[in-house]
Scaffold this motif. Structure first.
Motif, PDB file in Angstrom:
ATOM      1  N   LEU A   4       0.953  -1.056   0.056  1.00 50.50           N
ATOM      2  CA  LEU A   4      -0.148   0.074   0.248  1.00 50.50           C
ATOM      3  C   LEU A   4       0.892   0.963  -0.122  1.00 50.50           C
ATOM      4  CD1 LEU A   4      -2.641   1.035   0.169  1.00 50.50           C
ATOM      5  CD2 LEU A   4      -2.756   0.976   2.541  1.00 50.50           C
ATOM      6  N   ARG A   5       1.013   1.800  -0.768  1.00 49.45           N
ATOM      7  CA  ARG A   5       1.504   3.011  -0.514  1.00 49.45           C
ATOM      8  C   ARG A   5       0.900   3.780  -0.158  1.00 49.45           C
ATOM      9  NH1 ARG A   5       1.770   1.684  -6.337  1.00 49.45           N
ATOM     10  NH2 ARG A   5       4.323   1.186  -7.450  1.00 49.45           N
ATOM     11  N   THR A   6       1.212   4.910   0.847  1.00 53.52           N
ATOM     12  CA  THR A   6       0.504   6.193   1.516  1.00 53.52           C
ATOM     13  C   THR A   6       1.296   7.307   1.625  1.00 53.52           C
ATOM     14  OG1 THR A   6      -0.219   4.365   2.853  1.00 53.52           O
ATOM     15  CG2 THR A   6      -0.379   6.770   3.973  1.00 53.52           C
ATOM     16  N   VAL A   7       0.813   9.225   1.172  1.00 53.21           N
ATOM     17  CA  VAL A   7       1.517  10.228   1.109  1.00 53.21           C
ATOM     18  C   VAL A   7       1.043  10.661   2.917  1.00 53.21           C
ATOM     19  CG1 VAL A   7       1.819  12.614   0.140  1.00 53.21           C
ATOM     20  CG2 VAL A   7       0.626   9.976  -1.483  1.00 53.21           C
ATOM     21  N   TRP A 116       0.649  10.004  -7.600  1.00 53.67           N
ATOM     22  CA  TRP A 116       2.674   9.134  -7.555  1.00 53.67           C
ATOM     23  C   TRP A 116       1.589   7.832  -7.536  1.00 53.67           C
ATOM     24  CZ3 TRP A 116       4.472  12.381  -3.263  1.00 53.67           C
ATOM     25  CH2 TRP A 116       4.671  13.791  -3.747  1.00 53.67           C
ATOM     26  N   ASN A 117       1.073   7.185  -8.160  1.00 54.73           N
ATOM     27  CA  ASN A 117      -0.108   6.598  -7.601  1.00 54.73           C
ATOM     28  C   ASN A 117       0.009   5.588  -6.462  1.00 54.73           C
ATOM     29  OD1 ASN A 117      -0.743   5.868 -10.862  1.00 54.73           O
ATOM     30  ND2 ASN A 117       1.460   5.095 -10.975  1.00 54.73           N
ATOM     31  N   ALA A 118      -0.326   5.919  -5.161  1.00 53.10           N
ATOM     32  CA  ALA A 118      -0.847   5.557  -3.619  1.00 53.10           C
ATOM     33  C   ALA A 118      -2.200   5.546  -3.576  1.00 53.10           C
ATOM     34  CB  ALA A 118      -0.240   7.134  -2.910  1.00 53.10           C
ATOM     35  N   GLN A 119      -2.666   5.286  -2.796  1.00 55.09           N
ATOM     36  CA  GLN A 119      -3.626   4.937  -2.330  1.00 55.09           C
ATOM     37  C   GLN A 119      -4.391   5.742  -1.540  1.00 55.09           C
ATOM     38  OE1 GLN A 119      -1.071   2.024  -2.660  1.00 55.09           O
ATOM     39  NE2 GLN A 119      -1.696   2.103  -4.707  1.00 55.09           N
ATOM     40  N   THR A 120      -3.080   5.783  -0.267  1.00 59.77           N
ATOM     41  CA  THR A 120      -3.449   6.214   0.555  1.00 59.77           C
ATOM     42  C   THR A 120      -3.164   7.781   0.589  1.00 59.77           C
ATOM     43  OG1 THR A 120      -2.715   5.427   1.638  1.00 59.77           O
ATOM     44  CG2 THR A 120      -4.537   4.495   1.921  1.00 59.77           C
ATOM     45  N   ARG A 142     -14.174  13.101   8.472  1.00 57.07           N
ATOM     46  CA  ARG A 142     -14.719  12.317   7.974  1.00 57.07           C
ATOM     47  C   ARG A 142     -15.390  13.517   6.136  1.00 57.07           C
ATOM     48  NH1 ARG A 142     -17.258  11.652  12.932  1.00 57.07           N
ATOM     49  NH2 ARG A 142     -18.574  14.206  12.711  1.00 57.07           N
ATOM     50  N   ALA A 143     -15.368  14.837   6.841  1.00 51.65           N
ATOM     51  CA  ALA A 143     -15.422  15.990   4.945  1.00 51.65           C
ATOM     52  C   ALA A 143     -14.723  15.314   4.323  1.00 51.65           C
ATOM     53  CB  ALA A 143     -15.619  16.952   5.937  1.00 51.65           C
ATOM     54  N   VAL A 144     -13.736  15.145   4.633  1.00 53.62           N
ATOM     55  CA  VAL A 144     -11.589  15.408   3.917  1.00 53.62           C
ATOM     56  C   VAL A 144     -11.735  13.804   3.017  1.00 53.62           C
ATOM     57  CG1 VAL A 144      -9.947  14.753   5.150  1.00 53.62           C
ATOM     58  CG2 VAL A 144      -9.626  16.232   3.866  1.00 53.62           C
ATOM     59  N   GLN A 145     -12.080  12.679   3.645  1.00 54.34           N
ATOM     60  CA  GLN A 145     -12.677  11.773   3.453  1.00 54.34           C
ATOM     61  C   GLN A 145     -13.139  11.388   2.342  1.00 54.34           C
ATOM     62  OE1 GLN A 145     -13.375   9.134   6.798  1.00 54.34           O
ATOM     63  NE2 GLN A 145     -11.492   8.452   7.096  1.00 54.34           N
ATOM     64  N   ASP A 146     -14.520  12.600   2.216  1.00 52.50           N
ATOM     65  CA  ASP A 146     -15.398  12.327   1.170  1.00 52.50           C
ATOM     66  C   ASP A 146     -15.176  13.208   0.073  1.00 52.50           C
ATOM     67  OD1 ASP A 146     -17.987  11.795   0.413  1.00 52.50           O
ATOM     68  OD2 ASP A 146     -19.105  14.244   0.721  1.00 52.50           O
ATOM     69  N   LEU A 147     -14.311  14.234   0.633  1.00 55.97           N
ATOM     70  CA  LEU A 147     -13.773  14.591  -0.699  1.00 55.97           C
ATOM     71  C   LEU A 147     -12.940  14.159  -0.990  1.00 55.97           C
ATOM     72  CD1 LEU A 147     -12.807  17.635  -1.604  1.00 55.97           C
ATOM     73  CD2 LEU A 147     -11.270  17.779  -0.196  1.00 55.97           C
ATOM     74  N   ALA A 148     -11.971  13.221  -0.655  1.00 51.13           N
ATOM     75  CA  ALA A 148     -11.110  12.490  -1.556  1.00 51.13           C
ATOM     76  C   ALA A 148     -11.442  11.735  -2.227  1.00 51.13           C
ATOM     77  CB  ALA A 148      -9.717  11.620  -0.612  1.00 51.13           C
ATOM     78  N   ARG A 149     -12.387  10.684  -1.736  1.00 51.56           N
ATOM     79  CA  ARG A 149     -13.271   9.848  -2.772  1.00 51.56           C
ATOM     80  C   ARG A 149     -14.444  10.348  -4.137  1.00 51.56           C
ATOM     81  NH1 ARG A 149     -14.962   7.931   2.911  1.00 51.56           N
ATOM     82  NH2 ARG A 149     -16.875   9.381   2.376  1.00 51.56           N
ATOM     83  N   THR A 150     -14.686  11.618  -3.437  1.00 51.75           N
ATOM     84  CA  THR A 150     -15.097  12.159  -4.810  1.00 51.75           C
ATOM     85  C   THR A 150     -14.127  13.196  -6.040  1.00 51.75           C
ATOM     86  OG1 THR A 150     -17.033  13.039  -3.157  1.00 51.75           O
ATOM     87  CG2 THR A 150     -17.387  14.149  -4.867  1.00 51.75           C
ATOM     88  N   ALA A 151     -13.690  12.992  -5.202  1.00 54.66           N
ATOM     89  CA  ALA A 151     -12.655  13.761  -5.618  1.00 54.66           C
ATOM     90  C   ALA A 151     -11.696  13.702  -6.981  1.00 54.66           C
ATOM     91  CB  ALA A 151     -11.501  15.102  -5.160  1.00 54.66           C
ATOM     92  N   THR A 152     -11.488  12.489  -6.337  1.00 54.85           N
ATOM     93  CA  THR A 152     -10.647  10.844  -7.192  1.00 54.85           C
ATOM     94  C   THR A 152     -11.391   9.950  -7.181  1.00 54.85           C
ATOM     95  OG1 THR A 152     -10.330   9.481  -5.653  1.00 54.85           O
ATOM     96  CG2 THR A 152      -8.597  11.359  -5.594  1.00 54.85           C
ATOM     97  N   LYS A 153     -12.676   9.548  -8.335  1.00 54.49           N
ATOM     98  CA  LYS A 153     -13.364   8.916  -8.460  1.00 54.49           C
ATOM     99  C   LYS A 153     -12.881   8.555  -9.358  1.00 54.49           C
ATOM    100  CE  LYS A 153     -17.956   6.932  -8.833  1.00 54.49           C
ATOM    101  NZ  LYS A 153     -19.767   7.215  -8.223  1.00 54.49           N
ATOM    102  N   ASP A 157      -9.101   6.497  -6.964  1.00 55.40           N
ATOM    103  CA  ASP A 157     -10.385   6.271  -5.512  1.00 55.40           C
ATOM    104  C   ASP A 157      -9.114   6.827  -4.207  1.00 55.40           C
ATOM    105  OD1 ASP A 157     -12.695   5.689  -7.051  1.00 55.40           O
ATOM    106  OD2 ASP A 157     -11.434   4.046  -7.920  1.00 55.40           O
ATOM    107  N   VAL A 158      -8.427   7.454  -3.352  1.00 56.49           N
ATOM    108  CA  VAL A 158      -7.912   7.944  -2.875  1.00 56.49           C
ATOM    109  C   VAL A 158      -8.240   7.850  -1.503  1.00 56.49           C
ATOM    110  CG1 VAL A 158      -5.761   9.527  -1.818  1.00 56.49           C
ATOM    111  CG2 VAL A 158      -5.832   9.224  -3.801  1.00 56.49           C
ATOM    112  N   GLY A 159      -8.014   7.225  -0.226  1.00 53.67           N
ATOM    113  CA  GLY A 159      -8.696   6.999   0.962  1.00 53.67           C
ATOM    114  C   GLY A 159      -7.684   8.172   1.587  1.00 53.67           C
ATOM    115  N   VAL A 160      -8.206   8.499   2.943  1.00 53.04           N
ATOM    116  CA  VAL A 160      -7.784   9.379   3.596  1.00 53.04           C
ATOM    117  C   VAL A 160      -7.853   9.097   5.349  1.00 53.04           C
ATOM    118  CG1 VAL A 160      -7.626  11.454   4.995  1.00 53.04           C
ATOM    119  CG2 VAL A 160      -8.114  11.616   2.491  1.00 53.04           C
ATOM    120  N   LEU A 161      -6.298   8.714   5.479  1.00 54.50           N
ATOM    121  CA  LEU A 161      -6.240   7.924   7.021  1.00 54.50           C
ATOM    122  C   LEU A 161      -6.464   8.742   8.392  1.00 54.50           C
ATOM    123  CD1 LEU A 161      -3.982   4.771   6.147  1.00 54.50           C
ATOM    124  CD2 LEU A 161      -6.662   5.049   6.250  1.00 54.50           C
TER     125      LEU A 161
END
Length: 227
Positions: A4-7, A116-120, A142-153, A157-161
């Protein structure tokens, strides 16, 4: 098994460093991403670079320095506002708020993750941060997780941890101690001095976290440096 690639949004401070070590120990291929946003000093950026080297991780710094012309009113970006010291209050802490800083940083990090082809994307906001910092709260996560899902769909499909969002700073110190994090190499102080000043709000919280966690504090503060 796919790595898993993570920034990691990495300031060079204690919290984001523990997070980077945590993720690396758990098999993530981490890239540390730091931001030059016209802050008062560069000590934290130097710390992030050294810590990335220790981890064997890639490190990039995004030049957002022009933002200081619009992100006024904060002691961290405005040289005309003094960094508060001593006992802090909600009012004095407000002077250390950089408007929507985490929202800006994470938006950039999400875009970088796609490139960078990172997933999270990961950041180390935690419950020990005061209510005056709205971009460290669960609602923001929660808001930024939703932003990431919407912006990268369809584009990664980047997730936020944000695994520490319900943790106290002392819990992060305890966890970092177990991971063997080199706390002495991290930088927290709002001042850009040779050593941590020991009196600004972030220094006081750093000290308090070590005391509460019952972990030896290796930080050199002004009154103890060279002793």
């Amino acid at each position: 098994m796919t790595t898993l690639r993570t920034v990691v949004a990495a300031s060079g401070g204690l919290d984001s460093t523990v997070l980077a070590y945590d993720l690396a120990r758990n098999g993530h291929e981490v890239t540390l991403l730091s931001f030059d946003y016209g802050q008062r000093h560069r000590r934290e950026l130097h710390a992030a670079r050294r810590l990335a080297h220790r981890l064997g991780a890639r490190h990039s710094v995004v030049d957002l320095n022009p933002l200081k012309t619009v992100l006024r009113g904060s002691a961290l970006t405005d040289p005309d506002i003094a960094v508060p010291s001593g006992e802090y209050t909600t009012e004095t802490l407000r002077t250390t708020v950089v408007p929507a800083r985490n929202a800006i940083f994470l938006s950039v990090a999400i875009g970088a993750a796609v490139s960078w082809n990172a997933q999270t994307v990961a950041f180390a906001g935690h419950s020990g941060d005061h209510e005056v910092y709205p971009d460290c709260r669960p609602a923001f996560v929660r808001a930024v997780q939703d932003l990431a899902r919407t912006a990268t769909k369809g584009f990664g499909d980047v997730g936020v941890l944000a695994p520490y969002v319900t943790w106290s700073k002392s819990q992060i110190v305890s966890h970092g101690h177990r991971l063997g994090v080199p706390f002495e190499a991290t930088w927290s102080c709002y001042q850009g001095l040779e050593w941590h000043c020991g009196t600004c709000s972030t220094c006081r919280e750093r000290r308090g976290a070590f005391i509460s966690a019952q972990v030896p504090d290796p930080t050199e503060y002004m009154e103890t440096a060279g002793a």
